[in-house]
Design an enzyme around this catalytic site. Structure first.
Site, mmCIF file in Angstrom:
data_model
loop_
_atom_site.group_PDB
_atom_site.id
_atom_site.type_symbol
_atom_site.label_atom_id
_atom_site.label_comp_id
_atom_site.label_asym_id
_atom_site.label_seq_id
_atom_site.Cartn_x
_atom_site.Cartn_y
_atom_site.Cartn_z
ATOM 1 C CE1 TYR A 182 -3.823 -1.828 4.821
ATOM 2 C CE2 TYR A 182 -3.484 0.380 3.955
ATOM 3 C CZ TYR A 182 -3.675 -1.020 3.846
ATOM 4 O OH TYR A 182 -3.830 -1.496 2.524
ATOM 5 C CB THR A 198 -1.016 -0.046 1.350
ATOM 6 O OG1 THR A 198 -1.637 1.227 1.414
ATOM 7 C CG2 THR A 198 -0.197 -0.416 2.390
#
Length: 330
Positions: free
Chosen positions: A142, A118
């Site tokens: 995250y 990501t």
């Protein structure tokens, strides 16, 4: 040789399965616990194993039984604000379980790994577009959970001899142009998904989190990549490794950003619906702007996106959301 797609019943993973099938790969196996995925999203003829990626006995058995030599790992938790409130849950799902998966899969014979990472590993980049070579400084659990997995894969590959491609992608949106799959999770937090639900009357409003960011209109700026283009990047990465290519870390994006408010206006225009929008405070963990530097993936993989158009992406998302609502009523 066969390919194992973890999270292959989910949004991006199901598109990877379609990309592999469309390219002529006949031996594709999906491993998914169906916590956010759907068995009906797995195409007919693709073997679905229902289970946890951290179940090492199951992973090793699946790899050996199907002669799997390549792993495309999509299974993860992905909601930034949730990671702030539940960091340990995210480290478990995204880091601890990835460690168990890699150990079992490589131990059973997997030689190539594609890892779904990501842009959150960059945090608040000082320059935009952001290149793969800038310092990594994730600002939420995250992003940190994904970066820890990147490090772990690189270290394990150096020690154990497998090759990998890590793909850091930006904001994924849209649906399969043939209408075979799309974002199907009812409570998904993706902006375009939520906006299309509001446009079709499935939500009473769209919430915008913050209009006081240092961006042209005050709302967050993001690089939106169409999901089929993203899946094709993963497929090309797999071909690269199968052809003896070196391990790589690559951004997946178009190199152009749109603000939240710009996206809202496009959804309203394409849908013809003027749905309610409520402006709220910032969400924890959201960077102001992040846009991909996308030259490297084009150079290394020959990736040429086909759906680099926000209106096209929104049109696909609306069509899938309408299809999904009708399907769920049957």
């Amino acid at each position: 040789m066969a390919v194992l797609v973890t999270g292959g019943a989910g949004y991006i993973g199901s598109h990877m399965v379609l990309a592999l099938l469309d390219a002529g790969h006949k031996d594709v196996v999906v491993l998914d616990d169906l916590s956010t995925g759907f068995d009906w999203a797995v195409p007919e003829g693709v073997h679905l194993v229902v289970g946890d990626v951290a179940d090492q006995d199951l992973v090793a058995r699946t790899v050996r039984e199907h002669g799997i030599d390549s792993l495309a790992h999509f299974a993860a938790k992905i909601v930034v604000p949730d990671s702030v409130s539940d960091p340990l849950g995210y480290y478990l799902a995204n880091t601890v379980k990835t460690r168990a998966l890699i150990e079992a899969a490589v131990g059973a014979g997997v030689r190539h790994v594609i890892f779904s990472s990501t842009a959150a590993v960059y945090g608040e980049p000082e320059t935009v577009p952001v290149m793969e070579t800038v310092p990594l400084n994730p600002i939420n659990p995250y992003g940190r959970s994904k970066l820890m997995s990147e490090w772990m894969i690189a270290d394990a590959a150096a020690a154990l001899g497998f090759t990998y491609v890590i793909l850091r992608y930006f904001n994924v949106a849209g649906a399969d142009p043939q209408g075979r799959s799309g974002q199907s999770t009812p409570n998904a937090t993706h902006l375009i998904k939520v906006a299309t639900q509001a446009a079709l009357g499935h939500r009473d409003r769209l919430d915008v989190y913050g209009t006081d960011y240092p961006t042209p209109d005050g709302s967050c700026l993001r690089d939106y990549i169409q999901v089929t283009d993203l899946a094709e990047a993963h497929r090309l990465a797999l071909d690269h490794l199968h052809g003896g290519g070196e391990s790589l870390v690559l951004n997946c994006g178009y190199g152009r950003g749109y603000s939240v408010l710009e996206v809202v206006e496009v959804v309203k225009r394409v849908s013809g619906k003027d749905f309610a929008v409520r402006i709220g405070p910032r969400r924890p963990g959201d960077p102001a702007r992040i846009v991909a530097g996308a030259d490297r993936i084009r150079a290394h993989l020959g990736w040429v996106p086909r759906y680099d158009d926000l209106q096209t992406i929104v049109t696909q998302a609306l069509a899938w959301e309408d299809h999904l609502s009708k399907r769920n009523r049957v």
